[in-house]
Design a protein around this motif. Structure first.
Motif, short mmCIF file in Angstrom:
data_model
loop_
_atom_site.label_atom_id
_atom_site.label_comp_id
_atom_site.label_asym_id
_atom_site.label_seq_id
_atom_site.Cartn_x
_atom_site.Cartn_y
_atom_site.Cartn_z
N PRO A 287 0.83 -1.20 0.00
CA PRO A 287 0.00 0.00 0.00
C PRO A 287 0.87 1.25 0.00
O PRO A 287 2.06 1.20 0.32
CB PRO A 287 -0.78 -0.12 1.31
CG PRO A 287 0.13 -0.89 2.21
CD PRO A 287 0.84 -1.87 1.31
N PRO A 288 0.27 2.40 -0.32
CA PRO A 288 1.05 3.65 -0.33
C PRO A 288 1.63 4.02 1.03
O PRO A 288 2.61 4.77 1.10
CB PRO A 288 0.02 4.70 -0.79
CG PRO A 288 -1.03 3.92 -1.49
CD PRO A 288 -1.09 2.59 -0.80
N ASP A 289 1.01 3.50 2.10
CA ASP A 289 1.52 3.83 3.44
C ASP A 289 2.42 2.72 3.99
O ASP A 289 2.53 2.56 5.22
CB ASP A 289 0.36 4.09 4.40
CG ASP A 289 -0.55 2.88 4.58
OD1 ASP A 289 -0.42 1.92 3.79
OD2 ASP A 289 -1.40 2.90 5.50
N LEU A 290 3.10 1.99 3.12
CA LEU A 290 4.05 0.96 3.56
C LEU A 290 4.99 1.55 4.59
O LEU A 290 5.54 2.63 4.40
CB LEU A 290 4.86 0.45 2.36
CG LEU A 290 5.96 -0.59 2.68
CD1 LEU A 290 5.36 -1.92 3.08
CD2 LEU A 290 6.90 -0.76 1.48
N ASP A 291 5.20 0.83 5.68
CA ASP A 291 6.03 1.35 6.76
C ASP A 291 7.25 0.47 6.97
O ASP A 291 7.30 -0.68 6.53
CB ASP A 291 5.22 1.43 8.05
CG ASP A 291 5.78 2.46 9.03
OD1 ASP A 291 6.83 3.06 8.72
OD2 ASP A 291 5.17 2.65 10.10
N ALA A 292 8.24 1.01 7.66
CA ALA A 292 9.41 0.25 8.06
C ALA A 292 9.07 -0.55 9.31
O ALA A 292 8.49 -0.01 10.27
CB ALA A 292 10.57 1.19 8.35
N GLU A 293 9.41 -1.82 9.31
CA GLU A 293 9.12 -2.69 10.45
C GLU A 293 10.45 -3.29 10.93
O GLU A 293 10.99 -4.17 10.28
CB GLU A 293 8.16 -3.80 10.05
CG GLU A 293 6.80 -3.27 9.58
CD GLU A 293 5.89 -4.39 9.12
OE1 GLU A 293 6.10 -5.55 9.53
OE2 GLU A 293 4.95 -4.11 8.35
N PRO A 294 10.99 -2.82 12.06
CA PRO A 294 12.31 -3.28 12.50
C PRO A 294 12.36 -4.75 12.87
O PRO A 294 13.41 -5.37 12.78
CB PRO A 294 12.60 -2.40 13.73
CG PRO A 294 11.26 -1.88 14.16
CD PRO A 294 10.45 -1.76 12.92
N SER A 295 11.22 -5.35 13.27
CA SER A 295 11.19 -6.76 13.64
C SER A 295 10.08 -7.45 12.86
O SER A 295 9.03 -6.86 12.60
CB SER A 295 10.97 -6.93 15.13
OG SER A 295 10.85 -8.30 15.49
N PHE A 296 10.32 -8.70 12.48
CA PHE A 296 9.27 -9.41 11.75
C PHE A 296 8.82 -10.68 12.44
O PHE A 296 7.92 -11.37 11.97
CB PHE A 296 9.77 -9.75 10.33
CG PHE A 296 10.74 -10.91 10.28
CD1 PHE A 296 10.31 -12.16 9.85
CD2 PHE A 296 12.06 -10.74 10.63
CE1 PHE A 296 11.20 -13.22 9.80
CE2 PHE A 296 12.95 -11.80 10.57
CZ PHE A 296 12.53 -13.05 10.16
N LEU A 297 9.43 -11.05 13.59
CA LEU A 297 9.04 -12.26 14.31
C LEU A 297 8.10 -11.90 15.45
O LEU A 297 8.22 -10.85 16.05
CB LEU A 297 10.29 -12.97 14.83
CG LEU A 297 11.21 -13.57 13.77
CD1 LEU A 297 12.44 -14.19 14.44
CD2 LEU A 297 10.47 -14.62 12.95
#
Length: 336
Positions: free
Chosen positions: A326-336
């Motif tokens: 989506p246009p508001d894709l964000d940075a996610e420091p953790s994925f677990l």
């Protein structure tokens, strides 16, 4: 169709141009090693500021090397997770701006999944399903990779990642930063059996790792119990033996856990990615283990082991599935 891939998850600013048939036309990486070496590790704020300076020139260089115009790009891919949040934000913001201005789709890519996909790029054929090991400065984890996009977490480190342990031991031995290649060079003339360092959880069926105790064992073997005023050991056989014994302990654990993971999942393919996968001793041990287990081993060339943007070609698989960000894709420091 041409894709532009962007990577800024840690301390490498990278951009790549690749096609929908997974042909990599360019892969440009601007290293920040000199900026962080005097601190003995990556400083997040310094990394983010360097990405701001480097991102556009790196993208421009990737386009030039690929002989592709920016207007020819049909999709923008960016590693948006996991990583240092400030560093990720630079790449994600840049990717969103480019996708919007070009009027093309945006795809967010999992950086860890990208490390495994680098094995697919290098192999030139399908490698899934497989057991995936990602071993780097920030990650030491095992996955069941059903396909290029689907990752089931099997187990990871309880404390230090293997690459972080290499960096810390490199500092203990006075070998500089980054510790991985420095420790490996020092270990070449050392005796890997000189010190009986611990191999945490090696014989445990759980797919977990722990390298903090190993790092501490090296510290005490180097300086004894009084480490308050310890200085790095001088060059010589003891330092080489410490490096070799430490490296062998890490490699024993990584190879042993990969064997456990393949036996538990029943899979006969092992894909290994991340900076530590460049270690020659680890490659030798994994090759021997896989040969004994009757399994296929996939490790990318050195240029695709460390952080780079070519492994964002995983976006091609998501593009085929219509999995756009989506246009508001964000940075996610953790994925677990």
């Amino acid at each position: 169709m041409y894709f532009l891939g962007i990577e800024t998850s840690c301390d490498e600013t990278a951009a790549a141009v690749f096609t929908d048939d997974l042909t990599v036309l360019s892969n440009v990486v601007a290293s920040q090693t000199d900026l962080h070496s005097r601190f003995g590790g990556v400083v997040p704020e310094i990394a983010a500021r360097a990405h701001l300076r480097n991102l556009l020139p790196v993208i421009d260089e990737a386009l030039v090397r690929a002989n592709v115009r920016l207007a020819d790009i049909g999709c923008v891919a960016v590693h948006n997770t996991p990583g240092l949040v400030g560093a990720l934000l630079v790449g994600v913001s840049g990717a969103k701006m480019l996708a919007l201005s070009l009027g093309v789709p945006l795809i967010g890519v999992n950086h860890v999944a990208g490390h495994i996909f680098a094995c697919r790029l290098a192999a030139g054929r399908d490698i899934f399903p497989c057991v995936g090991l990602v071993v780097s400065g920030g990650h030491t984890a095992l996955f069941r990779n059903t396909d290029p996009v689907t990752m089931d977490f099997l187990g990871g480190t309880r404390d230090d990642a293997a690459g972080e342990a290499f960096d810390k031991v490199g500092a203990i031995l006075g070998l500089g930063f980054p510790g991985g290649p420095a420790v490996e060079r020092e270990a070449k003339t050392g005796n890997p059996k000189a010190f009986a360092f611990p191999r945490s959880f090696l014989d445990d069926a759980r797919l977990e790792f722990s390298f903090s105790g190993l790092k501490t064992a090296v510290l005490y073997a180097c300086h004894g119990q009084d480490v308050s005023r310890a200085t790095p050991p001088p060059a010589g056989q003891k330092r080489a033996d410490l490096a070799a014994s430490f490296q062998e302990a890490v490699v024993d654990v990584l190879a042993g856990k990969c064997k456990h993971a393949m036996r538990q999942t029943g899979l006969k393919r092992l894909a290994v990615g991340g900076g530590v996968s460049a270690n020659t001793r680890l490659r030798e041990r994994l090759a021997a283990m896989c040969a004994k287990e009757g399994a296929e081993l996939f490790i990318p060339p050195m240029s695709l082991c460390t952080d780079n943007a070519a492994m964002a070609a995983l976006a091609v698989e998501k593009w085929r599935r219509g999995e756009f960000a989506p246009p508001d894709l964000d940075a996610e420091p953790s994925f677990l």
